[in-house]
Design a protein around this motif. Structure first.
Motif, PDB file in Angstrom:
ATOM      1  N   GLU A  45       6.873   5.515  14.660  1.00 27.48           N
ATOM      2  CA  GLU A  45       6.116   4.781  13.598  1.00 27.48           C
ATOM      3  C   GLU A  45       4.716   5.414  13.752  1.00 27.48           C
ATOM      4  OE1 GLU A  45       7.411   0.624  12.198  1.00 27.48           O
ATOM      5  OE2 GLU A  45       7.211   0.543  14.381  1.00 27.48           O
ATOM      6  N   SER A  46       3.862   5.558  12.866  1.00 29.13           N
ATOM      7  CA  SER A  46       2.566   5.881  13.065  1.00 29.13           C
ATOM      8  C   SER A  46       1.583   4.871  13.475  1.00 29.13           C
ATOM      9  CB  SER A  46       1.929   6.791  11.641  1.00 29.13           C
ATOM     10  OG  SER A  46       2.201   5.931  10.565  1.00 29.13           O
ATOM     11  N   PHE A  47       2.220   3.650  13.111  1.00 27.91           N
ATOM     12  CA  PHE A  47       1.288   2.460  13.576  1.00 27.91           C
ATOM     13  C   PHE A  47       2.473   1.253  13.526  1.00 27.91           C
ATOM     14  CE2 PHE A  47       0.754   3.035   9.379  1.00 27.91           C
ATOM     15  CZ  PHE A  47       0.698   1.931   8.556  1.00 27.91           C
ATOM     16  N   PRO A  48       2.242   0.131  14.357  1.00 28.62           N
ATOM     17  CA  PRO A  48       3.017  -0.892  13.869  1.00 28.62           C
ATOM     18  C   PRO A  48       2.919  -1.331  12.550  1.00 28.62           C
ATOM     19  CG  PRO A  48       1.949  -1.197  15.920  1.00 28.62           C
ATOM     20  CD  PRO A  48       1.191  -0.045  15.219  1.00 28.62           C
ATOM     21  N   ALA A  49       4.178  -1.559  11.878  1.00 29.57           N
ATOM     22  CA  ALA A  49       4.011  -1.781  10.314  1.00 29.57           C
ATOM     23  C   ALA A  49       3.439  -3.329  10.131  1.00 29.57           C
ATOM     24  CB  ALA A  49       5.710  -2.107  10.031  1.00 29.57           C
ATOM     25  N   ILE A  50       2.718  -3.116   9.247  1.00 30.36           N
ATOM     26  CA  ILE A  50       2.043  -4.541   8.743  1.00 30.36           C
ATOM     27  C   ILE A  50       3.018  -5.122   7.527  1.00 30.36           C
ATOM     28  CG2 ILE A  50       0.001  -5.664   7.621  1.00 30.36           C
ATOM     29  CD1 ILE A  50      -1.499  -3.195   8.723  1.00 30.36           C
ATOM     30  N   GLU A  89       7.521 -14.695  -4.225  1.00 29.82           N
ATOM     31  CA  GLU A  89       6.305 -14.406  -3.718  1.00 29.82           C
ATOM     32  C   GLU A  89       5.889 -12.998  -3.239  1.00 29.82           C
ATOM     33  OE1 GLU A  89       6.032 -16.193   0.291  1.00 29.82           O
ATOM     34  OE2 GLU A  89       7.430 -14.970   1.035  1.00 29.82           O
ATOM     35  N   SER A  90       4.750 -12.906  -2.886  1.00 31.40           N
ATOM     36  CA  SER A  90       4.295 -11.422  -2.949  1.00 31.40           C
ATOM     37  C   SER A  90       4.657 -10.887  -1.383  1.00 31.40           C
ATOM     38  CB  SER A  90       2.730 -11.336  -3.041  1.00 31.40           C
ATOM     39  OG  SER A  90       2.083 -11.996  -2.100  1.00 31.40           O
ATOM     40  N   PHE A  91       4.702  -9.697  -1.165  1.00 31.33           N
ATOM     41  CA  PHE A  91       5.182  -8.987   0.019  1.00 31.33           C
ATOM     42  C   PHE A  91       4.391  -7.882   0.336  1.00 31.33           C
ATOM     43  CE2 PHE A  91       7.436  -6.680   3.294  1.00 31.33           C
ATOM     44  CZ  PHE A  91       7.538  -7.561   4.380  1.00 31.33           C
ATOM     45  N   LEU A  92       3.567  -7.692   1.306  1.00 30.48           N
ATOM     46  CA  LEU A  92       2.690  -6.405   1.354  1.00 30.48           C
ATOM     47  C   LEU A  92       3.296  -5.629   2.745  1.00 30.48           C
ATOM     48  CD1 LEU A  92      -1.276  -6.329   1.654  1.00 30.48           C
ATOM     49  CD2 LEU A  92       0.104  -5.139   3.159  1.00 30.48           C
ATOM     50  N   ILE A  93       3.670  -4.520   2.497  1.00 31.52           N
ATOM     51  CA  ILE A  93       4.258  -3.685   3.639  1.00 31.52           C
ATOM     52  C   ILE A  93       3.530  -2.382   3.838  1.00 31.52           C
ATOM     53  CG2 ILE A  93       6.048  -2.777   2.062  1.00 31.52           C
ATOM     54  CD1 ILE A  93       6.544  -3.234   5.749  1.00 31.52           C
ATOM     55  N   ASP A  94       2.710  -2.121   4.862  1.00 33.80           N
ATOM     56  CA  ASP A  94       1.927  -0.956   5.158  1.00 33.80           C
ATOM     57  C   ASP A  94       2.520  -0.521   6.420  1.00 33.80           C
ATOM     58  OD1 ASP A  94       0.053   0.683   5.900  1.00 33.80           O
ATOM     59  OD2 ASP A  94      -1.747  -0.784   5.818  1.00 33.80           O
ATOM     60  N   SER A  95       2.886   0.997   6.272  1.00 27.32           N
ATOM     61  CA  SER A  95       3.518   1.478   7.379  1.00 27.32           C
ATOM     62  C   SER A  95       3.364   2.950   7.229  1.00 27.32           C
ATOM     63  CB  SER A  95       5.047   1.076   7.306  1.00 27.32           C
ATOM     64  OG  SER A  95       5.698   1.612   5.947  1.00 27.32           O
ATOM     65  N   GLY A  96       3.906   3.847   8.241  1.00 32.44           N
ATOM     66  CA  GLY A  96       4.088   5.051   8.232  1.00 32.44           C
ATOM     67  C   GLY A  96       4.814   5.774   9.473  1.00 32.44           C
ATOM     68  N   GLY A  97       5.081   6.955   9.391  1.00 30.98           N
ATOM     69  CA  GLY A  97       5.993   7.570  10.235  1.00 30.98           C
ATOM     70  C   GLY A  97       5.223   9.005  10.830  1.00 30.98           C
ATOM     71  N   THR A 138       2.135  13.432   9.325  1.00 31.91           N
ATOM     72  CA  THR A 138       1.827  12.023   9.668  1.00 31.91           C
ATOM     73  C   THR A 138       1.738  11.279   8.353  1.00 31.91           C
ATOM     74  OG1 THR A 138       0.720  12.456  11.838  1.00 31.91           O
ATOM     75  CG2 THR A 138       0.412  10.387  10.716  1.00 31.91           C
ATOM     76  N   THR A 139       2.459  10.053   8.172  1.00 31.95           N
ATOM     77  CA  THR A 139       2.232   9.668   6.724  1.00 31.95           C
ATOM     78  C   THR A 139       1.835   8.125   7.011  1.00 31.95           C
ATOM     79  OG1 THR A 139       4.730   8.722   6.946  1.00 31.95           O
ATOM     80  CG2 THR A 139       4.542  10.643   6.056  1.00 31.95           C
ATOM     81  N   ASP A 140       1.347   7.292   5.976  1.00 27.78           N
ATOM     82  CA  ASP A 140       0.908   6.220   5.776  1.00 27.78           C
ATOM     83  C   ASP A 140       0.839   5.581   4.380  1.00 27.78           C
ATOM     84  OD1 ASP A 140      -0.448   3.740   6.129  1.00 27.78           O
ATOM     85  OD2 ASP A 140      -2.535   4.546   6.675  1.00 27.78           O
ATOM     86  N   VAL A 141       1.617   4.600   4.172  1.00 28.33           N
ATOM     87  CA  VAL A 141       1.925   4.243   2.812  1.00 28.33           C
ATOM     88  C   VAL A 141       1.630   2.585   2.585  1.00 28.33           C
ATOM     89  CG1 VAL A 141       4.280   4.396   2.901  1.00 28.33           C
ATOM     90  CG2 VAL A 141       3.497   4.088   0.614  1.00 28.33           C
ATOM     91  N   THR A 142       1.377   2.129   1.746  1.00 29.58           N
ATOM     92  CA  THR A 142       1.196   0.867   1.260  1.00 29.58           C
ATOM     93  C   THR A 142       1.574   0.381   0.225  1.00 29.58           C
ATOM     94  OG1 THR A 142      -0.767   0.497   2.985  1.00 29.58           O
ATOM     95  CG2 THR A 142      -0.158  -1.530   1.780  1.00 29.58           C
ATOM     96  N   GLY A 166      -5.153 -17.500   2.695  1.00 29.02           N
ATOM     97  CA  GLY A 166      -4.080 -18.675   2.427  1.00 29.02           C
ATOM     98  C   GLY A 166      -3.067 -18.462   1.410  1.00 29.02           C
ATOM     99  N   ALA A 167      -3.372 -17.167   0.657  1.00 22.11           N
ATOM    100  CA  ALA A 167      -2.279 -17.303  -0.418  1.00 22.11           C
ATOM    101  C   ALA A 167      -1.561 -15.835  -0.661  1.00 22.11           C
ATOM    102  CB  ALA A 167      -3.251 -17.396  -1.615  1.00 22.11           C
ATOM    103  N   TYR A 168      -2.313 -14.763  -0.655  1.00 21.50           N
ATOM    104  CA  TYR A 168      -1.709 -13.641  -0.608  1.00 21.50           C
ATOM    105  C   TYR A 168      -2.662 -12.451  -0.558  1.00 21.50           C
ATOM    106  CZ  TYR A 168      -3.901 -13.742  -5.325  1.00 21.50           C
ATOM    107  OH  TYR A 168      -4.834 -13.709  -6.370  1.00 21.50           O
ATOM    108  N   GLY A 169      -2.141 -11.153  -0.192  1.00 19.28           N
ATOM    109  CA  GLY A 169      -2.837 -10.112  -0.271  1.00 19.28           C
ATOM    110  C   GLY A 169      -2.373  -9.068  -1.047  1.00 19.28           C
ATOM    111  N   ILE A 170      -3.075  -8.163  -1.577  1.00 22.14           N
ATOM    112  CA  ILE A 170      -2.578  -6.917  -2.065  1.00 22.14           C
ATOM    113  C   ILE A 170      -3.255  -5.808  -1.639  1.00 22.14           C
ATOM    114  CG2 ILE A 170      -2.843  -5.728  -4.829  1.00 22.14           C
ATOM    115  CD1 ILE A 170      -3.394  -8.765  -5.781  1.00 22.14           C
ATOM    116  N   ARG A 171      -2.743  -4.620  -1.304  1.00 21.55           N
ATOM    117  CA  ARG A 171      -3.001  -3.342  -1.068  1.00 21.55           C
ATOM    118  C   ARG A 171      -2.090  -2.381  -1.496  1.00 21.55           C
ATOM    119  NH1 ARG A 171      -4.207  -4.334   3.659  1.00 21.55           N
ATOM    120  NH2 ARG A 171      -2.655  -3.360   5.039  1.00 21.55           N
ATOM    121  N   ILE A 172      -2.580  -1.162  -2.143  1.00 21.56           N
ATOM    122  CA  ILE A 172      -1.828  -0.143  -2.637  1.00 21.56           C
ATOM    123  C   ILE A 172      -2.372   1.111  -1.972  1.00 21.56           C
ATOM    124  CG2 ILE A 172      -0.885   0.937  -4.564  1.00 21.56           C
ATOM    125  CD1 ILE A 172      -1.624  -1.451  -6.320  1.00 21.56           C
ATOM    126  N   GLU A 173      -1.625   1.852  -1.335  1.00 20.14           N
ATOM    127  CA  GLU A 173      -2.109   3.023  -0.473  1.00 20.14           C
ATOM    128  C   GLU A 173      -1.257   4.282  -0.742  1.00 20.14           C
ATOM    129  OE1 GLU A 173      -3.224   4.083   4.112  1.00 20.14           O
ATOM    130  OE2 GLU A 173      -1.661   2.688   3.560  1.00 20.14           O
TER     131      GLU A 173
END
Length: 595
Positions: free
Chosen positions: A360-365, A391-399, A405-409, A512-519
Motif C-alpha cells: 500500500e502507498s499508505f495505510p488505507a483510510i 450510510e456514506s463510506f469514504l475509502i482513500d487508498s493507494g498502491g 505509485t497510486t492514490d485514489v479516494t 459527527g456525521a459524514y465526510g466526502i472526498r473524491i480524488e
C-alpha cells in the motif's frame, strides 16, 4: 521506571522527560514528528512524538516546558489529535492557525528551550527562534534517554530500480546535478532527503512500510562522484554493480570525517530539507554552507516518459483492483456485517493480486459514517466500526507498484435505500470542484497555489469549504506525498511543469456525521491546440475509477460537467473493462453508463 527509563506501561513519560530536561539545563524541549531524514513517514524507531503524546498523525510537533506542554497538528488531524491526547497534559493547537513560534513567544520568550539538531532543518529553527525563546542544541535527545524499549533502526536491504522504469541512468542524473553545482560555483551538495538519494541513484529499499526507501544520506561532488552514507551491509552485489565505481558506500559514522574533509569548499544545503546538524558541522570544519533548494527535487518531480508510462500502467492495474473491490462492496455493503478494517483488508487483497504490486502507498483510510469526517482517519481494533446499510463510506487508498505509485479516494453509499438529499448535494459540489480543476488549462508559470481555489469554487458558492490542501505531488515508485508542487494555499509557489503528477482531492466534512472526498491523480501535460505565443499546460487524468452514481445529483450539473463525467466513464470502461470478467464487467458497465 527501569534504571531511569520509562517503561511502555508508565503514564509518566512527560514527567520523566521533564526530569531529563532539568539535568540538561534547559527549560523545555521541542519534539517534532520527523526523524533525522525529516520525512513525513518515519520508522518505529523515529516515532518520538507518538511515543510521548499518543498522537499518531503524520504531521505534528510538541513543545514541552517545565510547567505546560502543547502538541500541534494541521486541519487533517485535529479530530484525531483530540481523541489521542490527554487534555490534562497537552494543550491542542492548530499548526497553521496557532503556529508553534507564537506559542513559544507567549510562553517561553527568554527561556532556554532545547532541540535535537538532527530533527530540525535550519529554516524551521529560524522560524522558532523569532519567538524570543533561546534555542539550545542538545548533544543527545532526551526522549531517547527515557524511551526504554525503543525499536532498533530499520535494516532492510537496498535494491537497484531498473533503468527501464526510471528512464535515465544514475550516471546521467549525477552528471546533470553535478553540472548544476559547477555552474553555481559549488563543490558539493548534501542530499539529506532519502527520496532525492533514491532518485539520483536509481535505488529503492524497504526501510519504511509504505514508501520504498533506503534511509540514507548522500554527498554529491562537482565531478559527479557520490558518497552514500548508510550501513554497507544493506548494499548487496546487485546494487553495488548498478551503482558502479562512481558511488562509494560508507557507514553513517563516517559523516563527520567526510564533512571535515570539505574544509575550504562551498557546499550546498537545502535549509528546509537538511538537518541543522549538517550546517553546523560544515561551519566547524571551515567549509562554507550555501543555503539553496535541493537540486534533485524539481527534476524528480518532472517524470521522464518512462515514468509517465509506468504511472499510466500502474493506474490501469490499480483501477482493475478498485473495480473488483467496488463490485464486491456494492453487493456486500447493503447487507451489513462488514467492518472498516475488513473492507480495507479486502481492498488490499484485490491489489495484491495485481502484477508488480509491492505494498500500500499508505495505510488505507476507511471511514464509515461519522468516521469519514476524520480527514486522515485510520481504523484500529479499538475504533473499528461496523459498516451499516444506508450510510456514506469514504475509502482513500493507494498502491506502490514497481512502475508507479497510486492514490485514489471515493466516497460511496452503502444502500440499499436512496441517499439523503443533503449528502447528494454536497457530494455533487465536491465532484464539480474536482472536475473544474481537472479540466483547467493554464499558461506556463502558474503554480499550485494559484489553482487551489478552482476546486473550491463550487463549495465556496454554497458557503462551504475544507481544511486541507486540494492536492499533493506523487512520486514514481516513491512517496505518495512528494514536493515541491502542490495545490494548496500554504504551498510554495512552484510553477507547474510538464511531467509532474499531483492529486486532485477536494472534500467536505461534517464532524459527527459524514465526510466526502473524491480524488483522482493528474499528470501535467502540454496543451498544443491553443493559439498565441504562450505555452499552455493542462492535465491528463491518470485515475480510472467510476464515481458513486447514487450520490450524484445530475440535475445540479452543467451540460459541460455531465459531458466530462460521461467521457471519463466511457474511458474507464474502455481501459479497465477488458481486464474484468463476468459480474465485475457487468457492474462496471452499469457504473459507467451515461448520466
Amino acid at each position: 521506571m527501569v534504571n531511569g527509563l520509562v517503561t511502555n506501561s508508565s503514564n509518566n513519560r512527560l514527567a520523566a522527560l521533564r526530569a531529563k530536561l532539568g539535568e540538561a539545563g534547559v527549560d523545555g524541549f521541542i519534539v517534532p514528528r520527523a526523524d533525522e531524514f525529516l520525512g513525513e513517514y518515519v520508522p518505529p524507531s523515529g516515532e518520538r512524538l507518538a511515543w510521548l503524546t499518543g498522537f499518531t498523525g503524520s504531521a505534528g510537533l510538541a513543545i514541552v516546558l517545565s510547567d505546560r506542554a502543547a502538541v500541534f497538528t494541521d486541519g487533517r488531524y485535529t479530530t484525531q489529535l483530540a481523541a489521542q491526547t490527554e487534555p490534562a497534559l497537552w494543550e491542542r493547537r492548530h499548526l497553521i492557525e496557532e503556529p508553534p513560534a507564537e506559542w513559544l513567544k507567549a510562553n517561553a520568550a527568554g527561556r532556554r528551550v532545547g532541540y535535537d539538531p538532527w530533527l530540525h532543518p535550519q529554516a524551521a529553527l529560524d522560524r522558532l527562534a523569532a519567538s524570543g525563546a533561546i534555542l539550545v542544541p542538545l548533544p543527545a535527545n532526551p526522549v531517547d534517554a527515557v524511551w526504554a524499549d525503543r525499536p532498533a533502526p530499520p535494516s532492510a536491504p537496498a535494491e537497484p530500480w531498473p533503468e527501464a522504469f526510471a528512464g535515465r541512468s544514475s550516471a546521467e542524473k549525477r552528471e546533470a546535478i553535478a553540472r548544476e553545482l559547477r555552474e553555481a560555483g559549488q563543490q558539493a551538495v548534501v542530499l539529506a532527503d532519502p527520496h532525492s538519494v533514491a532518485w539520483l541513484l536509481n535505488m529503492r529499499g524497504g526501510d519504511l512500510d509504505h514508501t520504498p526507501l533506503a534511509l540514507a544520506f548522500a554527498l554529491l561532488r562537482e565531478d559527479g562522484a557520490v558518497t552514500l552514507f548508510m550501513d554497507p551491509a544493506k548494499a548487496g552485489p546487485a546494487l553495488r554493480e548498478a551503482l558502479g565505481n562512481g558511488v562509494s558506500i560508507e557507514p553513517r559514522g563516517s559523516l563527520p570525517a567526510a564533512l571535515a574533509a570539505l574544509r575550504g569548499r562551498t557546499v550546498r544545503l537545502d535549509p528546509e530539507a537538511t538537518p541543522a546538524w549538517f550546517g553546523e558541522a560544515l561551519r566547524e570544519a571551515g567549509a562554507t554552507p550555501i543555503l539553496a533548494p535541493d537540486p534533485v527535487r524539481l527534476p524528480r518531480a518532472c517524470k521522464t516518459e518512462a515514468e509517465r508510462n509506468g504511472a499510466r500502467a500502474a493506474h490501469r492495474r490499480d483501477a482493475r483492483a478498485m473495480a473488483r473491490f467496488l463490485h464486491w462492496f456494492a453487493a456486500e455493503a447493503p447487507r451489513g456485517g462488514l467492518t472498516e478494517m475488513a473492507v480495507a483488508e479486502r481492498l488490499l487483497a484485490f491489489r495484491r493480486a495485481e502484477d508488480r504490486f509491492r505494498a500500500e502507498s499508505f495505510p488505507a483510510i476507511a471511514g464509515a459514517g461519522e468516521h469519514g469526517a476524520i480527514i486522515h482517519y485510520r481504523a484500529t481494533p479499538a475504533t473499528d466500526r461496523a459498516v451499516r446499510p444506508d450510510e456514506s463510506f469514504l475509502i482513500d487508498s493507494g498502491g506502490q507498484y514497481l512502475d508507479g505509485t497510486t492514490d485514489v479516494t471515493r466516497t460511496l453509499w452503502t444502500g440499499p435505500g436512496a441517499a439523503p438529499a443533503e449528502l447528494r448535494t454536497r457530494y455533487t459540489l465536491v465532484l464539480r470542484g474536482m472536475i473544474a480543476l481537472a479540466a483547467t488549462r493554464f499558461p506556463e508559470g502558474v503554480a499550485g497555489p494559484h489553482l487551489d481555489a478552482v476546486a473550491r469554487r463550487p463549495l465556496w458558492d454554497a458557503g462551504l469549504d475544507y481544511d486541507h490542501g486540494t492536492g499533493h505531488g506523487v512520486g514514481a515508485f516513491l512517496s505518495v506525498h512528494e514536493g515541491p508542487a502542490a495545490f494548496s494555499r500554504a504551498a510554495a509557489v512552484v510553477p507547474l511543469r510538464e511531467g509532474m503528477i499531483l492529486s486532485d482531492e477536494p472534500g467536505f466534512y461534517l464532524p459527527g456525521a459524514y465526510g466526502i472526498r473524491i480524488e483522482n491523480m493528474l499528470l501535467v501535460r502540454a496543451e498544443r491546440d491553443l493559439p498565441g505565443p504562450k505555452r499552455w499546460l493542462g492535465f491528463e487524468t491518470l485515475t480510472l475509477v467510476p464515481f458513486e452514481r447514487a450520490l450524484i445529483d445530475a440535475a445540479a450539473l452543467s451540460p459541460a460537467e455531465r459531458g466530462w463525467i460521461d467521457a471519463y466513464h466511457a474511458r474507464v470502461l474502455a481501459e479497465v473493462g477488458p481486464g474484468l470478467g463476468g459480474g465485475e464487467a457487468d457492474w462496471l458497465r452499469r457504473a459507467c453508463a451515461p448520466l
